[in-house]
Scaffold this motif. Structure first.
Motif, PDB file in Angstrom:
ATOM      1  N   VAL A 174       1.076  -0.724  -0.065  1.00  0.00           N
ATOM      2  CA  VAL A 174       0.109   0.456  -0.284  1.00  0.00           C
ATOM      3  C   VAL A 174       1.073   1.235  -0.002  1.00  0.00           C
ATOM      4  O   VAL A 174       1.418   1.387   1.210  1.00  0.00           O
ATOM      5  CB  VAL A 174      -1.147   0.049   1.398  1.00  0.00           C
ATOM      6  N   THR A 175       0.775   1.949  -0.867  1.00  0.00           N
ATOM      7  CA  THR A 175       1.348   3.286  -1.153  1.00  0.00           C
ATOM      8  C   THR A 175       0.491   4.918  -0.947  1.00  0.00           C
ATOM      9  O   THR A 175      -0.738   4.833  -0.726  1.00  0.00           O
ATOM     10  CB  THR A 175       2.108   3.431  -3.024  1.00  0.00           C
ATOM     11  N   ALA A 176       1.471   5.659  -0.499  1.00  0.00           N
ATOM     12  CA  ALA A 176       0.059   6.938   0.313  1.00  0.00           C
ATOM     13  C   ALA A 176       0.804   8.157  -0.279  1.00  0.00           C
ATOM     14  O   ALA A 176       1.975   8.272   0.222  1.00  0.00           O
ATOM     15  CB  ALA A 176      -0.264   6.171   1.662  1.00  0.00           C
ATOM     16  N   LYS A 177       0.139   8.877   0.545  1.00  0.00           N
ATOM     17  CA  LYS A 177       0.422  10.461  -0.186  1.00  0.00           C
ATOM     18  C   LYS A 177       0.605  10.972   1.191  1.00  0.00           C
ATOM     19  O   LYS A 177      -0.348  11.275   1.619  1.00  0.00           O
ATOM     20  CB  LYS A 177       0.124  10.806  -0.985  1.00  0.00           C
ATOM     21  N   VAL A 229      -2.646   0.477  -4.448  1.00  0.00           N
ATOM     22  CA  VAL A 229      -2.261  -1.182  -3.500  1.00  0.00           C
ATOM     23  C   VAL A 229      -2.101  -1.608  -4.844  1.00  0.00           C
ATOM     24  O   VAL A 229      -3.217  -2.068  -5.718  1.00  0.00           O
ATOM     25  CB  VAL A 229      -3.905  -1.354  -2.663  1.00  0.00           C
ATOM     26  N   ASP A 230      -0.989  -2.871  -4.593  1.00  0.00           N
ATOM     27  CA  ASP A 230      -0.922  -3.487  -5.329  1.00  0.00           C
ATOM     28  C   ASP A 230      -1.012  -5.036  -4.199  1.00  0.00           C
ATOM     29  O   ASP A 230      -0.288  -5.450  -3.795  1.00  0.00           O
ATOM     30  CB  ASP A 230       0.837  -3.435  -5.248  1.00  0.00           C
ATOM     31  N   PRO A 231      -2.142  -5.965  -4.845  1.00  0.00           N
ATOM     32  CA  PRO A 231      -2.497  -7.125  -4.424  1.00  0.00           C
ATOM     33  C   PRO A 231      -1.744  -8.018  -4.389  1.00  0.00           C
ATOM     34  O   PRO A 231      -1.377  -9.394  -3.934  1.00  0.00           O
ATOM     35  CB  PRO A 231      -3.673  -7.030  -4.345  1.00  0.00           C
ATOM     36  N   THR A 232      -0.592  -8.272  -5.378  1.00  0.00           N
ATOM     37  CA  THR A 232       0.388  -9.223  -5.433  1.00  0.00           C
ATOM     38  C   THR A 232       1.177  -9.812  -4.582  1.00  0.00           C
ATOM     39  O   THR A 232       0.617 -11.475  -4.733  1.00  0.00           O
ATOM     40  CB  THR A 232       1.506  -8.542  -6.146  1.00  0.00           C
ATOM     41  N   VAL A 233       1.317  -9.347  -3.574  1.00  0.00           N
ATOM     42  CA  VAL A 233       1.603  -9.758  -2.159  1.00  0.00           C
ATOM     43  C   VAL A 233       0.513 -11.145  -2.104  1.00  0.00           C
ATOM     44  O   VAL A 233       0.881 -12.273  -1.237  1.00  0.00           O
ATOM     45  CB  VAL A 233       2.400  -9.794  -1.083  1.00  0.00           C
ATOM     46  N   LEU A 234      -0.096  -9.781  -1.537  1.00  0.00           N
ATOM     47  CA  LEU A 234      -1.443 -10.844  -1.023  1.00  0.00           C
ATOM     48  C   LEU A 234      -2.133 -12.466  -2.098  1.00  0.00           C
ATOM     49  O   LEU A 234      -2.521 -13.632  -1.295  1.00  0.00           O
ATOM     50  CB  LEU A 234      -2.932 -10.019  -1.153  1.00  0.00           C
ATOM     51  N   VAL A 235      -2.064 -12.322  -3.180  1.00  0.00           N
ATOM     52  CA  VAL A 235      -2.859 -12.879  -4.093  1.00  0.00           C
ATOM     53  C   VAL A 235      -1.887 -14.244  -4.012  1.00  0.00           C
ATOM     54  O   VAL A 235      -2.171 -15.169  -3.757  1.00  0.00           O
ATOM     55  CB  VAL A 235      -3.117 -12.321  -5.372  1.00  0.00           C
ATOM     56  N   VAL A 279      -2.399 -11.127   7.327  1.00  0.00           N
ATOM     57  CA  VAL A 279      -3.160 -10.010   8.177  1.00  0.00           C
ATOM     58  C   VAL A 279      -2.180  -8.473   8.334  1.00  0.00           C
ATOM     59  O   VAL A 279      -0.760  -8.858   8.581  1.00  0.00           O
ATOM     60  CB  VAL A 279      -2.776 -10.405   9.439  1.00  0.00           C
ATOM     61  N   VAL A 280      -3.191  -8.278   7.743  1.00  0.00           N
ATOM     62  CA  VAL A 280      -2.440  -6.378   7.550  1.00  0.00           C
ATOM     63  C   VAL A 280      -2.590  -5.207   8.365  1.00  0.00           C
ATOM     64  O   VAL A 280      -4.116  -4.994   8.843  1.00  0.00           O
ATOM     65  CB  VAL A 280      -3.084  -6.204   6.099  1.00  0.00           C
ATOM     66  N   SER A 281      -1.958  -4.674   8.465  1.00  0.00           N
ATOM     67  CA  SER A 281      -2.476  -3.188   9.446  1.00  0.00           C
ATOM     68  C   SER A 281      -1.504  -1.838   8.972  1.00  0.00           C
ATOM     69  O   SER A 281      -0.258  -1.881   7.800  1.00  0.00           O
ATOM     70  CB  SER A 281      -1.774  -3.179  10.842  1.00  0.00           C
ATOM     71  N   PRO A 282      -2.084  -1.168   9.087  1.00  0.00           N
ATOM     72  CA  PRO A 282      -1.134   0.433   8.914  1.00  0.00           C
ATOM     73  C   PRO A 282       0.511  -0.334   9.616  1.00  0.00           C
ATOM     74  O   PRO A 282       0.688  -0.919  10.578  1.00  0.00           O
ATOM     75  CB  PRO A 282      -1.533   1.555   9.777  1.00  0.00           C
ATOM     76  N   PRO A 283       1.478   1.055   8.933  1.00  0.00           N
ATOM     77  CA  PRO A 283       1.016   2.570   8.222  1.00  0.00           C
ATOM     78  C   PRO A 283       1.585   1.561   6.599  1.00  0.00           C
ATOM     79  O   PRO A 283       1.883   0.484   6.574  1.00  0.00           O
ATOM     80  CB  PRO A 283       2.594   3.098   8.706  1.00  0.00           C
ATOM     81  N   ALA A 284       0.805   2.996   5.909  1.00  0.00           N
ATOM     82  CA  ALA A 284       1.709   2.550   4.808  1.00  0.00           C
ATOM     83  C   ALA A 284       2.958   3.548   4.113  1.00  0.00           C
ATOM     84  O   ALA A 284       3.274   3.714   5.246  1.00  0.00           O
ATOM     85  CB  ALA A 284       0.241   3.357   3.875  1.00  0.00           C
ATOM     86  N   ALA A 321      -9.045  -3.706  -4.491  1.00  0.00           N
ATOM     87  CA  ALA A 321      -7.637  -4.192  -5.786  1.00  0.00           C
ATOM     88  C   ALA A 321      -7.714  -5.571  -5.454  1.00  0.00           C
ATOM     89  O   ALA A 321      -7.772  -5.868  -7.037  1.00  0.00           O
ATOM     90  CB  ALA A 321      -6.144  -4.212  -4.314  1.00  0.00           C
ATOM     91  N   LEU A 322      -8.060  -6.448  -5.323  1.00  0.00           N
ATOM     92  CA  LEU A 322      -8.250  -7.730  -4.996  1.00  0.00           C
ATOM     93  C   LEU A 322      -9.617  -8.056  -5.921  1.00  0.00           C
ATOM     94  O   LEU A 322      -9.678  -9.239  -6.833  1.00  0.00           O
ATOM     95  CB  LEU A 322      -8.380  -8.619  -3.889  1.00  0.00           C
ATOM     96  N   ALA A 323     -10.492  -6.888  -6.158  1.00  0.00           N
ATOM     97  CA  ALA A 323     -11.733  -7.967  -6.620  1.00  0.00           C
ATOM     98  C   ALA A 323     -11.332  -7.342  -8.223  1.00  0.00           C
ATOM     99  O   ALA A 323     -12.045  -7.743  -9.118  1.00  0.00           O
ATOM    100  CB  ALA A 323     -12.453  -6.057  -6.559  1.00  0.00           C
ATOM    101  N   ASP A 324     -10.188  -6.505  -8.610  1.00  0.00           N
ATOM    102  CA  ASP A 324      -9.605  -6.741  -9.473  1.00  0.00           C
ATOM    103  C   ASP A 324      -9.269  -8.288 -10.404  1.00  0.00           C
ATOM    104  O   ASP A 324      -9.807  -8.709 -11.485  1.00  0.00           O
ATOM    105  CB  ASP A 324      -8.544  -6.042 -10.107  1.00  0.00           C
ATOM    106  N   THR A 325      -9.533  -9.415  -9.098  1.00  0.00           N
ATOM    107  CA  THR A 325      -9.113 -10.644  -9.415  1.00  0.00           C
ATOM    108  C   THR A 325      -9.899 -12.045  -9.573  1.00  0.00           C
ATOM    109  O   THR A 325     -10.328 -12.606 -10.058  1.00  0.00           O
ATOM    110  CB  THR A 325      -7.454 -11.141  -8.292  1.00  0.00           C
ATOM    111  N   ARG A 326     -10.108 -11.218  -7.971  1.00  0.00           N
ATOM    112  CA  ARG A 326     -11.683 -12.781  -8.210  1.00  0.00           C
ATOM    113  C   ARG A 326     -12.735 -10.938  -7.392  1.00  0.00           C
ATOM    114  O   ARG A 326     -13.105 -10.110  -7.243  1.00  0.00           O
ATOM    115  CB  ARG A 326     -11.177 -13.267  -6.710  1.00  0.00           C
ATOM    116  N   PRO A 327     -13.850 -11.953  -7.522  1.00  0.00           N
ATOM    117  CA  PRO A 327     -15.264 -11.758  -6.446  1.00  0.00           C
ATOM    118  C   PRO A 327     -14.076 -11.421  -4.992  1.00  0.00           C
ATOM    119  O   PRO A 327     -14.167 -11.806  -4.508  1.00  0.00           O
ATOM    120  CB  PRO A 327     -16.280 -12.282  -6.289  1.00  0.00           C
ATOM    121  N   VAL A 328     -15.308 -10.450  -4.379  1.00  0.00           N
ATOM    122  CA  VAL A 328     -14.533 -10.126  -3.393  1.00  0.00           C
ATOM    123  C   VAL A 328     -15.804  -9.902  -2.159  1.00  0.00           C
ATOM    124  O   VAL A 328     -17.092  -8.562  -2.959  1.00  0.00           O
ATOM    125  CB  VAL A 328     -13.618  -8.982  -3.100  1.00  0.00           C
TER     126      VAL A 328
END
Length: 279
Positions: free
Chosen positions: A110-113, A140-146, A156-161, A182-189
């Motif tokens: 997760v990247t943030a400004k 959000v780049d969900p690659t590692v989650l997938v 198990v994910v938490s802040p910070p970004a 972000a995960l909804a781009d790959t599967r139903p969520v």
């Protein structure tokens, strides 16, 4: 659908129900669950023990957030990454899951400004704040989650970004919504936001006044404005629905098997309908 992913968010106010939540999560289908957690209550406790004052920033428009000065950012990392996450990972493993603890910074998940400077009302005065290490999620780049889900793990994910200068504190409800989107781009969520109430209530003082379904619109005067105590969660729900998440539920994390109960119809279902002017 058999490959549907469930993203669950639990906050620090549910620390007493942690074991029940983890037991329920461990029973869900392997490789289809992500847990996102916050920790405001534990952060406040730890800050008090360490003598780090906690303050709120209120914008001139009235929205409020934690003042994440450099000292508070250190406490946040200790509370979320050093205490809450290891406890959740241990509880999930004890109940048979294969948890992996992450922050939004890991693998650039997760990247943030960071908001470099903004006007806020602090201690009754309007000031320009320049040392607040909080901000808004950009990507959000969900690659590692997938990858972890495909390996049968439970992230198990938490802040910070991750920001340009390091850690950025982000709202945990928004984090859960962004991950679900972000995960909804790959599967139903589906997204479950667990809280310390039966769901959205017509009267915050009356737990029997549950609203079983809320339909949000893009009109500025929405249910999010009416139910003040749930505004942040309803805004996160709206963001998730906008990003393609199929189901969003705000439900009670204090009951037995809270995630299963939410998926079976407990709590408040949140839906979104565009107004005519936006079509």
């Amino acid at each position: 659908m058999t490959d549907e992913i469930t993203v669950v968010k639990c906050g620090g106010g549910l620390s007493h129900a942690q074991d029940d939540i983890c037991r329920d999560l461990a029973r869900l289908p392997v490789g289809r669950t992500v847990l996102v957690h916050g920790g405001a209550v534990e952060l406040d406790r730890l800050a008090d023990r360490l003598g780090v004052p906690q303050r709120r920033l209120t914008t001139p428009s009235g929205s409020s957030s934690r003042y994440t000065d450099p000292a508070t950012l250190e406490v946040l990392l200790m509370a979320l990454v050093g205490k809450i996450k290891p406890a959740l990972v241990a509880a999930l493993a004890r109940h048979g899951a294969r948890p992996v603890g992450l922050t939004g910074m890991d693998a650039r998940l997760v990247t943030a400004k960071r908001t470099a400077a903004h006007r806020a009302v602090l201690d009754g005065r309007t000031v320009v704040v320049r040392d607040d290490h909080s901000g808004r999620i950009r990507d959000v780049d969900p690659t590692v989650l997938v990858t972890l889900l495909e390996a049968g793990c439970l992230p198990v994910v938490s802040p910070p970004a991750l920001g340009a200068e390091g850690a950025v504190n982000v709202d945990a409800d928004r984090l859960a919504a962004a991950i679900a989107g972000a995960l909804a781009d790959t599967r139903p969520v589906r997204l479950v936001l667990l809280t310390t109430a039966p769901g959205v209530l017509r009267d915050p003082a009356d737990e029997s006044s549950l609203v079983p379904e809320i339909e949000l619109s893009d009109d500025p005067v929405t249910e999010a404005a009416v139910h003040g105590g749930m505004t942040a969660k309803l805004q996160a729900a709206r963001a998730a629905l906008d990003a393609g998440v199929g189901t969003v539920v705000i439900a009670d994390g204090r009951v037995p098997d809270p995630v299963s109960a939410a998926l079976d119809g407990a709590g408040t279902r949140v839906r979104f309908t565009a107004t005519l002017g936006s079509l």
